[in-house]
Design a protein around this motif. Sequence first.
Motif, short mmCIF file in Angstrom:
data_model
loop_
_atom_site.label_atom_id
_atom_site.label_comp_id
_atom_site.label_asym_id
_atom_site.label_seq_id
_atom_site.Cartn_x
_atom_site.Cartn_y
_atom_site.Cartn_z
N ASN A 1 -6.26 4.90 1.23
CA ASN A 1 -6.56 4.94 -0.21
C ASN A 1 -6.94 6.34 -0.69
O ASN A 1 -7.30 6.52 -1.85
N LYS A 2 -6.85 7.33 0.16
CA LYS A 2 -7.28 8.68 -0.17
C LYS A 2 -6.12 9.49 -0.75
O LYS A 2 -5.02 9.48 -0.20
N ASN A 3 -6.38 10.21 -1.85
CA ASN A 3 -5.41 11.16 -2.38
C ASN A 3 -5.41 12.44 -1.55
O ASN A 3 -6.35 12.71 -0.80
N TYR A 4 -4.37 13.24 -1.72
CA TYR A 4 -4.26 14.52 -1.00
C TYR A 4 -4.15 15.63 -2.04
O TYR A 4 -3.13 15.78 -2.70
N SER A 5 -5.21 16.39 -2.19
CA SER A 5 -5.24 17.45 -3.20
C SER A 5 -4.31 18.60 -2.81
O SER A 5 -4.27 19.03 -1.66
N ILE A 6 -3.57 19.10 -3.80
CA ILE A 6 -2.69 20.26 -3.59
C ILE A 6 -3.20 21.47 -4.35
O ILE A 6 -3.35 22.56 -3.80
N ILE A 7 -3.46 21.31 -5.65
CA ILE A 7 -3.97 22.42 -6.47
C ILE A 7 -5.20 21.91 -7.23
O ILE A 7 -5.14 20.89 -7.91
N SER B 1 0.85 -1.19 0.00
CA SER B 1 0.00 0.00 0.00
C SER B 1 0.88 1.23 0.00
O SER B 1 1.95 1.24 0.63
N GLU B 2 0.47 2.26 -0.72
CA GLU B 2 1.11 3.57 -0.67
C GLU B 2 0.11 4.51 -0.04
O GLU B 2 -0.98 4.72 -0.58
N SER B 3 0.45 5.08 1.11
CA SER B 3 -0.57 5.84 1.83
C SER B 3 0.03 7.02 2.58
O SER B 3 1.23 7.07 2.85
N HIS B 4 -0.83 7.96 2.88
CA HIS B 4 -0.50 9.07 3.76
C HIS B 4 -1.19 8.80 5.09
O HIS B 4 -2.28 8.23 5.12
N LEU B 5 -0.58 9.23 6.18
CA LEU B 5 -1.18 9.02 7.49
C LEU B 5 -2.20 10.14 7.75
O LEU B 5 -1.84 11.27 8.09
N TYR B 6 -3.47 9.81 7.56
CA TYR B 6 -4.54 10.79 7.76
C TYR B 6 -5.07 10.79 9.19
O TYR B 6 -5.93 11.63 9.52
N ALA B 7 -4.60 9.89 10.02
CA ALA B 7 -5.13 9.81 11.39
C ALA B 7 -5.09 11.14 12.14
O ALA B 7 -6.03 11.43 12.90
#
Length: 512
Positions: free
Chosen positions: A401-407, A288-294
Amino acid sequence: MKLFTKNIILTLMAAAGFAMVGCTDKLDEPELNNNFAGGTDFTKTADMKLSIIGVYEAFQSRGWEQPLLISVRGDDVNAGGLGDQQDFAETDLFNYNKDYWMYNSLWENIYVDVISAHTAMEQIERYQEFADESGVALGNQYIAEAKVLRAMMLFNISQVWGDVFITESSDTGALLSLTSVPTQQEVMQHISDQMDEAIPFLTNMRPNERTDLPGGATIYTAYAIKALANQELKNYQAVAEAAGKIINSGVFSLYPDYYELFKTPGKLSNESILDLQYSDFGQGEGDSESHLYAPYGPQNWTPAVEGASSGWGFFEPSMKFIKFMLDRGETTRLETSVLFTDRGIAELQADPNYSNLPNFVSNTTRDGDIINDYARALFASGKHYMPSNQLIPGRTGYGSNKNYSIIRYSEILLMYAEALAQGASGNVMSADQAVNQVRARANMPALSGVTLDQVLDEKFAELSMEWGKRYFDMVRLKRFDELSYDGRTFTEGKIFLPYPQAQVDQFPILGN
Protein backbone atom coordinates in the motif's frame (compact mmCIF):
# COMPACT_ATOMS: atom_id res chain seq x y z
CA MET A 1 -5.80 8.34 -2.94
CA LYS A 2 -4.92 5.86 -5.65
CA LEU A 3 -4.24 7.37 -9.07
CA PHE A 4 -6.41 4.80 -10.80
CA THR A 5 -9.55 3.35 -9.34
CA LYS A 6 -9.88 -0.39 -9.53
CA ASN A 7 -12.87 -0.11 -11.84
CA ILE A 8 -10.97 2.06 -14.32
CA ILE A 9 -8.08 -0.40 -14.38
CA LEU A 10 -10.39 -3.33 -15.05
CA THR A 11 -12.26 -1.38 -17.71
CA LEU A 12 -9.00 -0.45 -19.37
CA MET A 13 -7.82 -4.04 -19.51
CA ALA A 14 -11.13 -5.37 -20.78
CA ALA A 15 -12.31 -2.65 -23.14
CA ALA A 16 -9.03 -1.37 -24.51
CA GLY A 17 -7.28 -4.71 -24.57
CA PHE A 18 -4.18 -3.20 -22.94
CA ALA A 19 -1.62 -5.79 -21.84
CA MET A 20 1.54 -5.00 -19.93
CA VAL A 21 4.49 -6.22 -21.99
CA GLY A 22 6.75 -8.56 -20.08
CA CYS A 23 10.49 -8.18 -19.71
CA THR A 24 11.16 -10.94 -22.22
CA ASP A 25 9.44 -9.19 -25.12
CA LYS A 26 11.76 -7.54 -27.59
CA LEU A 27 11.66 -3.94 -28.67
CA ASP A 28 12.05 -5.08 -32.27
CA GLU A 29 8.57 -6.61 -32.18
CA PRO A 30 6.50 -3.53 -33.01
CA GLU A 31 3.39 -5.59 -33.67
CA LEU A 32 3.29 -6.34 -29.94
CA ASN A 33 4.01 -2.79 -28.88
CA ASN A 34 1.97 -0.74 -31.30
CA ASN A 35 -1.54 -2.11 -31.04
CA PHE A 36 -2.65 -2.55 -27.46
CA ALA A 37 -5.99 -0.99 -28.41
CA GLY A 38 -6.88 -3.73 -30.84
CA GLY A 39 -10.04 -2.76 -32.72
CA THR A 40 -10.66 0.46 -30.80
CA ASP A 41 -13.61 2.55 -31.98
CA PHE A 42 -12.10 6.02 -32.08
CA THR A 43 -15.47 7.66 -32.53
CA LYS A 44 -16.13 6.87 -28.85
CA THR A 45 -14.11 9.87 -27.76
CA ALA A 46 -14.98 9.44 -24.09
CA ASP A 47 -12.74 6.36 -24.17
CA MET A 48 -9.76 8.62 -24.85
CA LYS A 49 -9.06 8.52 -21.12
CA LEU A 50 -8.25 4.83 -21.35
CA SER A 51 -5.19 5.61 -23.46
CA ILE A 52 -3.63 7.95 -20.89
CA ILE A 53 -4.51 5.55 -18.07
CA GLY A 54 -2.56 2.93 -20.00
CA VAL A 55 0.47 5.22 -19.97
CA TYR A 56 0.22 5.74 -16.20
CA GLU A 57 -0.16 2.01 -15.66
CA ALA A 58 2.93 1.36 -17.79
CA PHE A 59 4.86 4.10 -15.98
CA GLN A 60 4.15 2.72 -12.54
CA SER A 61 4.86 -0.88 -13.53
CA ARG A 62 8.49 -0.61 -12.42
CA GLY A 63 10.03 -3.97 -11.58
CA TRP A 64 11.65 -4.19 -8.17
CA GLU A 65 15.11 -4.30 -9.71
CA GLN A 66 14.81 -1.04 -11.64
CA PRO A 67 14.95 1.65 -8.91
CA LEU A 68 17.47 -0.50 -7.01
CA LEU A 69 19.84 -0.59 -9.96
CA ILE A 70 19.42 3.16 -10.56
CA SER A 71 20.15 3.88 -6.89
CA VAL A 72 22.85 1.49 -5.73
CA ARG A 73 26.10 3.18 -6.80
CA GLY A 74 26.02 6.22 -4.51
CA ASP A 75 27.96 6.63 -1.29
CA ASP A 76 24.64 6.82 0.55
CA VAL A 77 23.74 3.17 0.02
CA ASN A 78 25.27 -0.28 -0.32
CA ALA A 79 24.01 -3.47 -1.89
CA GLY A 80 23.32 -6.03 0.80
CA GLY A 81 25.55 -9.08 0.85
CA LEU A 82 23.77 -11.02 -1.88
CA GLY A 83 24.52 -14.63 -2.55
CA ASP A 84 21.96 -14.92 -5.33
CA GLN A 85 22.46 -11.51 -6.97
CA GLN A 86 26.21 -11.13 -6.86
CA ASP A 87 26.36 -8.93 -9.95
CA PHE A 88 24.13 -6.41 -8.17
CA ALA A 89 26.67 -6.26 -5.34
CA GLU A 90 29.48 -5.99 -7.91
CA THR A 91 27.68 -3.08 -9.58
CA ASP A 92 27.77 -1.28 -6.23
CA LEU A 93 31.55 -1.81 -6.33
CA PHE A 94 31.70 -0.44 -9.91
CA ASN A 95 32.42 -3.85 -11.44
CA TYR A 96 29.97 -4.14 -14.31
CA ASN A 97 28.71 -7.21 -16.16
CA LYS A 98 27.01 -6.36 -19.48
CA ASP A 99 25.27 -9.75 -19.40
CA TYR A 100 23.64 -9.20 -16.01
CA TRP A 101 19.88 -9.60 -16.26
CA MET A 102 19.11 -6.47 -14.24
CA TYR A 103 20.82 -4.24 -16.81
CA ASN A 104 18.76 -5.66 -19.65
CA SER A 105 15.56 -5.53 -17.60
CA LEU A 106 15.99 -1.84 -16.79
CA TRP A 107 16.77 -0.91 -20.40
CA GLU A 108 14.17 -3.08 -22.08
CA ASN A 109 11.26 -2.45 -19.75
CA ILE A 110 11.69 1.30 -19.74
CA TYR A 111 11.81 1.39 -23.52
CA VAL A 112 8.75 -0.84 -23.77
CA ASP A 113 6.92 1.65 -21.57
CA VAL A 114 8.24 4.60 -23.58
CA ILE A 115 6.86 2.94 -26.71
CA SER A 116 3.55 2.47 -24.89
CA ALA A 117 3.49 6.22 -24.28
CA HIS A 118 4.01 6.87 -28.00
CA THR A 119 1.28 4.38 -28.85
CA ALA A 120 -1.12 6.15 -26.51
CA MET A 121 -0.29 9.56 -27.97
CA GLU A 122 -0.97 8.24 -31.46
CA GLN A 123 -4.26 6.76 -30.32
CA ILE A 124 -5.32 10.01 -28.70
CA GLU A 125 -4.65 11.81 -31.96
CA ARG A 126 -7.00 9.34 -33.64
CA TYR A 127 -9.69 10.12 -31.07
CA GLN A 128 -9.18 13.84 -31.66
CA GLU A 129 -10.19 13.42 -35.30
CA PHE A 130 -13.74 12.71 -34.09
CA ALA A 131 -13.79 14.92 -30.99
CA ASP A 132 -15.43 18.30 -30.45
CA GLU A 133 -13.45 21.33 -29.36
CA SER A 134 -13.40 20.36 -25.68
CA GLY A 135 -12.42 16.80 -26.60
CA VAL A 136 -9.52 18.05 -28.70
CA ALA A 137 -8.35 20.19 -25.77
CA LEU A 138 -8.58 17.24 -23.41
CA GLY A 139 -6.65 15.12 -25.88
CA ASN A 140 -3.90 17.76 -25.98
CA GLN A 141 -3.70 17.59 -22.20
CA TYR A 142 -3.43 13.81 -22.23
CA ILE A 143 -0.74 13.90 -24.90
CA ALA A 144 1.18 16.40 -22.77
CA GLU A 145 0.88 14.11 -19.75
CA ALA A 146 2.22 11.20 -21.80
CA LYS A 147 5.17 13.36 -22.82
CA VAL A 148 5.89 14.10 -19.15
CA LEU A 149 5.92 10.43 -18.16
CA ARG A 150 7.95 9.48 -21.22
CA ALA A 151 10.44 12.23 -20.36
CA MET A 152 10.89 10.94 -16.81
CA MET A 153 11.65 7.47 -18.11
CA LEU A 154 14.14 8.78 -20.69
CA PHE A 155 15.74 10.86 -17.95
CA ASN A 156 16.30 7.79 -15.78
CA ILE A 157 17.71 5.67 -18.56
CA SER A 158 20.04 8.41 -19.80
CA GLN A 159 21.40 8.99 -16.30
CA VAL A 160 22.33 5.31 -16.17
CA TRP A 161 23.71 4.87 -19.71
CA GLY A 162 24.39 8.38 -20.99
CA ASP A 163 23.88 8.13 -24.74
CA VAL A 164 20.53 6.45 -25.41
CA PHE A 165 17.81 6.27 -28.04
CA ILE A 166 15.31 9.08 -28.46
CA THR A 167 12.17 7.42 -29.76
CA GLU A 168 9.98 9.53 -32.03
CA SER A 169 7.01 7.22 -32.48
CA SER A 170 5.71 3.75 -31.69
CA ASP A 171 7.61 2.40 -34.71
CA THR A 172 10.46 0.58 -33.00
CA GLY A 173 11.75 -0.52 -36.38
CA ALA A 174 13.03 3.03 -36.87
CA LEU A 175 15.65 2.39 -34.21
CA LEU A 176 17.27 -0.23 -36.42
CA SER A 177 18.10 2.38 -39.07
CA LEU A 178 19.88 4.80 -36.73
CA THR A 179 23.44 5.70 -37.69
CA SER A 180 24.32 7.18 -34.30
CA VAL A 181 23.04 7.15 -30.74
CA PRO A 182 21.99 10.54 -29.31
CA THR A 183 24.40 11.85 -26.70
CA GLN A 184 23.34 12.39 -23.12
CA GLN A 185 23.42 16.13 -23.74
CA GLU A 186 21.09 15.71 -26.71
CA VAL A 187 18.74 13.51 -24.67
CA MET A 188 18.57 16.00 -21.81
CA GLN A 189 17.97 18.90 -24.18
CA HIS A 190 15.25 16.87 -25.88
CA ILE A 191 13.60 16.28 -22.50
CA SER A 192 13.74 19.99 -21.70
CA ASP A 193 12.27 20.87 -25.09
CA GLN A 194 9.53 18.28 -24.67
CA MET A 195 8.54 19.84 -21.37
CA ASP A 196 8.32 23.24 -23.06
CA GLU A 197 5.94 21.65 -25.57
CA ALA A 198 3.86 20.02 -22.85
CA ILE A 199 3.58 22.87 -20.34
CA PRO A 200 0.94 24.97 -22.19
CA PHE A 201 -1.50 22.03 -22.22
CA LEU A 202 -1.14 20.78 -18.64
CA THR A 203 -3.36 21.61 -15.68
CA ASN A 204 -2.17 24.41 -13.41
CA MET A 205 -2.48 22.75 -10.00
CA ARG A 206 -0.74 20.37 -7.64
CA PRO A 207 -0.96 16.71 -8.62
CA ASN A 208 -3.02 15.96 -5.50
CA GLU A 209 -5.57 18.60 -6.51
CA ARG A 210 -6.57 16.72 -9.63
CA THR A 211 -9.94 15.00 -9.30
CA ASP A 212 -9.93 13.24 -12.67
CA LEU A 213 -6.63 11.40 -12.15
CA PRO A 214 -5.51 12.21 -8.60
CA GLY A 215 -1.74 12.53 -8.44
CA GLY A 216 -1.41 12.77 -12.22
CA ALA A 217 1.11 15.00 -13.98
CA THR A 218 0.51 18.75 -14.00
CA ILE A 219 2.36 21.81 -15.23
CA TYR A 220 4.59 21.60 -12.16
CA THR A 221 5.62 18.03 -12.87
CA ALA A 222 6.83 19.23 -16.25
CA TYR A 223 8.71 22.17 -14.74
CA ALA A 224 10.36 19.77 -12.27
CA ILE A 225 11.54 17.43 -15.03
CA LYS A 226 12.75 20.40 -17.05
CA ALA A 227 14.77 21.52 -14.02
CA LEU A 228 16.23 18.02 -13.61
CA ALA A 229 17.25 17.79 -17.26
CA ASN A 230 18.90 21.21 -17.21
CA GLN A 231 20.70 20.34 -14.00
CA GLU A 232 22.30 17.44 -15.88
CA LEU A 233 23.19 19.92 -18.65
CA LYS A 234 24.65 22.29 -16.03
CA ASN A 235 22.38 25.00 -17.39
CA TYR A 236 21.80 26.38 -13.94
CA GLN A 237 19.93 29.48 -15.06
CA ALA A 238 17.30 27.25 -16.67
CA VAL A 239 17.19 25.20 -13.45
CA ALA A 240 16.59 28.32 -11.37
CA GLU A 241 13.85 29.50 -13.71
CA ALA A 242 12.00 26.18 -13.87
CA ALA A 243 12.32 25.50 -10.14
CA GLY A 244 11.38 29.12 -9.49
CA LYS A 245 8.08 28.60 -11.35
CA ILE A 246 7.20 25.83 -8.92
CA ILE A 247 8.26 27.75 -5.83
CA ASN A 248 6.60 30.96 -6.94
CA SER A 249 3.29 29.18 -7.52
CA GLY A 250 2.81 29.06 -3.77
CA VAL A 251 0.80 25.85 -3.99
CA PHE A 252 3.45 23.43 -2.68
CA SER A 253 4.62 23.01 0.87
CA LEU A 254 6.81 20.59 2.79
CA TYR A 255 4.88 17.89 4.60
CA PRO A 256 5.45 18.82 8.25
CA ASP A 257 6.36 15.33 9.51
CA TYR A 258 9.39 13.96 7.67
CA TYR A 259 9.03 10.55 9.31
CA GLU A 260 5.44 10.09 8.12
CA LEU A 261 6.11 11.61 4.70
CA PHE A 262 7.29 8.24 3.40
CA LYS A 263 4.42 6.31 4.95
CA THR A 264 0.63 6.25 4.64
CA PRO A 265 -0.05 9.74 6.07
CA GLY A 266 2.30 11.30 3.50
CA LYS A 267 0.71 9.73 0.41
CA LEU A 268 -0.05 12.43 -2.18
CA SER A 269 0.80 15.24 0.21
CA ASN A 270 1.30 18.85 -0.87
CA GLU A 271 4.98 18.00 -1.25
CA SER A 272 4.38 15.39 -3.94
CA ILE A 273 5.29 16.38 -7.50
CA LEU A 274 5.60 12.89 -9.00
CA ASP A 275 4.97 9.50 -7.38
CA LEU A 276 4.53 5.92 -8.40
CA GLN A 277 1.14 5.20 -6.86
CA TYR A 278 -0.02 1.94 -5.36
CA SER A 279 -3.05 0.83 -3.39
CA ASP A 280 -4.69 -2.09 -1.65
CA PHE A 281 -8.00 -0.31 -2.33
CA GLY A 282 -8.72 -0.23 1.40
CA GLN A 283 -9.36 -3.96 1.57
CA GLY A 284 -7.49 -6.81 3.15
CA GLU A 285 -7.76 -9.19 0.20
CA GLY A 286 -8.51 -9.18 -3.48
CA ASP A 287 -7.22 -6.75 -6.10
CA SER A 288 -4.11 -4.76 -5.29
CA GLU A 289 -1.70 -2.52 -7.19
CA SER A 290 1.68 -2.72 -5.54
CA HIS A 291 5.42 -2.41 -5.86
CA LEU A 292 7.64 -5.16 -4.47
CA TYR A 293 9.35 -3.44 -1.53
CA ALA A 294 10.76 -6.66 -0.06
CA PRO A 295 14.26 -6.03 -1.50
CA TYR A 296 14.58 -2.95 0.73
CA GLY A 297 13.36 -4.59 3.92
CA PRO A 298 15.31 -6.32 6.69
CA GLN A 299 15.56 -10.08 6.36
CA ASN A 300 14.64 -10.57 9.98
CA TRP A 301 12.26 -8.54 12.09
CA THR A 302 9.66 -8.89 14.81
CA PRO A 303 6.80 -6.76 13.53
CA ALA A 304 4.40 -5.03 15.89
CA VAL A 305 1.60 -6.62 13.88
CA GLU A 306 2.09 -10.36 13.85
CA GLY A 307 2.31 -11.96 10.42
CA ALA A 308 3.72 -8.94 8.56
CA SER A 309 6.39 -10.17 6.14
CA SER A 310 10.05 -9.22 6.33
CA GLY A 311 12.25 -8.33 3.37
CA TRP A 312 15.30 -9.50 1.46
CA GLY A 313 18.06 -7.22 2.76
CA PHE A 314 19.25 -6.05 -0.66
CA PHE A 315 19.57 -2.31 0.11
CA GLU A 316 21.64 -0.90 2.98
CA PRO A 317 22.23 2.71 4.04
CA SER A 318 25.98 3.16 4.14
CA MET A 319 28.02 3.63 7.29
CA LYS A 320 29.43 6.76 5.63
CA PHE A 321 25.93 8.24 5.35
CA ILE A 322 25.02 7.36 8.93
CA LYS A 323 28.19 8.90 10.36
CA PHE A 324 27.67 11.98 8.18
CA MET A 325 24.19 12.38 9.64
CA LEU A 326 25.36 11.85 13.22
CA ASP A 327 28.15 14.38 12.73
CA ARG A 328 25.54 16.95 11.62
CA GLY A 329 23.33 16.31 14.62
CA GLU A 330 20.51 14.98 12.42
CA THR A 331 17.60 13.41 14.28
CA THR A 332 14.33 13.06 12.33
CA ARG A 333 15.97 12.54 8.95
CA LEU A 334 18.38 9.92 10.26
CA GLU A 335 15.67 8.07 12.16
CA THR A 336 13.49 8.14 9.04
CA SER A 337 16.20 7.05 6.63
CA VAL A 338 17.75 4.14 8.54
CA LEU A 339 16.46 1.01 10.25
CA PHE A 340 19.11 -0.09 12.75
CA THR A 341 20.03 -3.59 13.89
CA ASP A 342 21.85 -4.31 17.13
CA ARG A 343 24.78 -5.57 15.09
CA GLY A 344 24.86 -2.33 13.11
CA ILE A 345 24.70 -0.25 16.30
CA ALA A 346 27.59 -2.24 17.76
CA GLU A 347 29.61 -1.67 14.59
CA LEU A 348 28.96 2.06 14.87
CA GLN A 349 29.99 2.12 18.52
CA ALA A 350 33.20 0.27 17.75
CA ASP A 351 34.39 3.63 16.42
CA PRO A 352 35.21 5.66 19.57
CA ASN A 353 33.82 8.78 17.92
CA TYR A 354 30.37 7.17 17.92
CA SER A 355 30.40 5.28 21.22
CA ASN A 356 27.61 7.46 22.62
CA LEU A 357 24.63 7.43 20.28
CA PRO A 358 21.33 9.31 20.60
CA ASN A 359 18.39 7.37 22.01
CA PHE A 360 16.54 7.12 18.70
CA VAL A 361 19.37 4.95 17.34
CA SER A 362 17.65 1.71 18.29
CA ASN A 363 16.65 -1.56 16.69
CA THR A 364 13.02 -0.77 17.58
CA THR A 365 11.22 1.79 15.44
CA ARG A 366 8.88 4.35 16.93
CA ASP A 367 6.05 2.15 15.57
CA GLY A 368 7.23 -0.84 17.56
CA ASP A 369 8.75 -2.97 14.80
CA ILE A 370 11.94 -4.68 16.00
CA ILE A 371 14.72 -4.96 13.40
CA ASN A 372 16.61 -8.11 14.28
CA ASP A 373 20.14 -8.93 13.16
CA TYR A 374 20.47 -10.56 9.75
CA ALA A 375 23.39 -11.67 7.65
CA ARG A 376 23.10 -9.50 4.56
CA ALA A 377 23.36 -6.03 6.06
CA LEU A 378 23.83 -3.95 9.19
CA PHE A 379 21.02 -1.54 8.35
CA ALA A 380 17.93 -1.28 6.13
CA SER A 381 16.31 1.64 4.35
CA GLY A 382 13.75 3.51 6.41
CA LYS A 383 12.49 5.46 3.42
CA HIS A 384 11.18 2.23 1.90
CA TYR A 385 9.69 1.01 5.18
CA MET A 386 5.98 0.83 5.93
CA PRO A 387 5.32 0.21 9.64
CA SER A 388 3.46 -3.02 10.18
CA ASN A 389 0.79 -1.10 12.09
CA GLN A 390 0.04 0.91 8.92
CA LEU A 391 -0.60 -2.15 6.78
CA ILE A 392 -4.24 -2.70 5.92
CA PRO A 393 -5.43 -5.64 8.05
CA GLY A 394 -5.14 -8.79 5.96
CA ARG A 395 -2.21 -7.47 3.91
CA THR A 396 1.14 -8.89 4.98
CA GLY A 397 3.52 -7.95 2.14
CA TYR A 398 6.43 -5.73 3.13
CA GLY A 399 5.57 -2.13 2.19
CA SER A 400 2.13 -3.05 0.88
CA ASN A 401 0.00 0.00 0.00
CA LYS A 402 3.05 2.29 -0.04
CA ASN A 403 3.63 4.89 -2.76
CA TYR A 404 7.10 5.40 -4.25
CA SER A 405 8.18 9.04 -4.31
CA ILE A 406 10.08 10.23 -7.39
CA ILE A 407 10.14 14.05 -7.15
CA ARG A 408 9.41 16.00 -3.98
CA TYR A 409 9.12 19.74 -3.41
CA SER A 410 12.13 19.66 -1.09
CA GLU A 411 14.27 18.59 -4.05
CA ILE A 412 12.98 21.57 -6.03
CA LEU A 413 14.00 23.94 -3.23
CA LEU A 414 17.47 22.39 -3.08
CA MET A 415 17.91 22.38 -6.87
CA TYR A 416 16.98 26.05 -6.88
CA ALA A 417 19.49 26.75 -4.09
CA GLU A 418 22.23 24.85 -5.92
CA ALA A 419 21.53 26.73 -9.14
CA LEU A 420 21.98 30.02 -7.32
CA ALA A 421 25.16 28.72 -5.66
CA GLN A 422 26.38 27.80 -9.15
CA GLY A 423 25.94 31.40 -10.31
CA ALA A 424 22.37 31.54 -11.58
CA SER A 425 20.10 34.43 -10.66
CA GLY A 426 16.68 34.00 -9.14
CA ASN A 427 14.15 36.43 -7.74
CA VAL A 428 11.80 33.97 -6.03
CA MET A 429 13.81 33.59 -2.84
CA SER A 430 17.44 33.39 -1.78
CA ALA A 431 19.48 30.20 -1.57
CA ASP A 432 19.49 30.65 2.20
CA GLN A 433 15.71 30.78 2.31
CA ALA A 434 15.33 27.68 0.13
CA VAL A 435 17.80 25.60 2.13
CA ASN A 436 16.47 26.79 5.46
CA GLN A 437 12.93 25.74 4.59
CA VAL A 438 14.20 22.20 4.19
CA ARG A 439 16.35 22.40 7.31
CA ALA A 440 13.54 23.81 9.44
CA ARG A 441 11.39 20.76 8.87
CA ALA A 442 14.29 18.58 9.99
CA ASN A 443 14.73 20.69 13.15
CA MET A 444 18.13 21.86 11.94
CA PRO A 445 19.38 25.40 12.64
CA ALA A 446 19.25 28.02 9.91
CA LEU A 447 22.31 28.77 7.79
CA SER A 448 23.51 32.11 6.47
CA GLY A 449 25.53 32.65 3.30
CA VAL A 450 24.89 29.15 2.02
CA THR A 451 27.74 27.72 -0.07
CA LEU A 452 27.64 25.08 -2.80
CA ASP A 453 29.17 22.54 -0.42
CA GLN A 454 26.44 23.23 2.14
CA VAL A 455 23.72 22.79 -0.47
CA LEU A 456 25.20 19.48 -1.54
CA ASP A 457 25.42 18.35 2.07
CA GLU A 458 21.76 19.27 2.48
CA LYS A 459 20.85 17.22 -0.59
CA PHE A 460 22.85 14.31 0.87
CA ALA A 461 20.87 14.52 4.11
CA GLU A 462 17.46 15.09 2.51
CA LEU A 463 17.47 12.94 -0.63
CA SER A 464 19.70 9.95 0.10
CA MET A 465 18.45 6.52 -0.99
CA GLU A 466 16.07 8.16 -3.46
CA TRP A 467 16.64 7.18 -7.11
CA GLY A 468 20.44 7.59 -7.02
CA LYS A 469 20.17 11.35 -6.63
CA ARG A 470 23.35 11.48 -4.54
CA TYR A 471 25.33 9.41 -7.07
CA PHE A 472 24.26 11.51 -10.03
CA ASP A 473 25.06 14.75 -8.18
CA MET A 474 28.58 13.52 -7.46
CA VAL A 475 29.05 12.37 -11.04
CA ARG A 476 27.73 15.62 -12.49
CA LEU A 477 30.10 17.66 -10.34
CA LYS A 478 33.02 15.25 -10.82
CA ARG A 479 33.37 14.69 -7.09
CA PHE A 480 34.63 11.22 -7.69
CA ASP A 481 36.54 11.02 -4.40
CA GLU A 482 33.20 10.93 -2.55
CA LEU A 483 32.29 7.74 -4.42
CA SER A 484 35.61 6.09 -3.55
CA TYR A 485 34.70 4.96 -0.05
CA ASP A 486 34.89 1.80 2.05
CA GLY A 487 37.42 0.20 -0.27
CA ARG A 488 35.73 1.24 -3.51
CA THR A 489 37.65 3.02 -6.24
CA PHE A 490 35.59 5.13 -8.61
CA THR A 491 36.94 6.56 -11.86
CA GLU A 492 35.35 8.65 -14.58
CA GLY A 493 35.19 5.60 -16.84
CA LYS A 494 32.73 4.00 -14.41
CA ILE A 495 30.04 6.70 -14.67
CA PHE A 496 27.77 4.75 -17.02
CA LEU A 497 26.80 1.11 -17.08
CA PRO A 498 27.77 -0.84 -20.20
CA TYR A 499 24.93 -1.39 -22.64
CA PRO A 500 23.28 -4.75 -22.01
CA GLN A 501 24.70 -7.31 -24.39
CA ALA A 502 21.18 -8.46 -25.30
CA GLN A 503 20.45 -4.94 -26.57
CA VAL A 504 23.74 -4.65 -28.44
CA ASP A 505 22.83 -7.89 -30.18
CA GLN A 506 19.49 -6.40 -31.28
CA PHE A 507 20.82 -2.90 -32.02
CA PRO A 508 24.45 -3.16 -33.14
CA ILE A 509 24.74 0.65 -33.24
CA LEU A 510 25.08 0.48 -29.45
CA GLY A 511 28.32 -1.42 -29.83
CA ASN A 512 29.95 1.08 -32.19
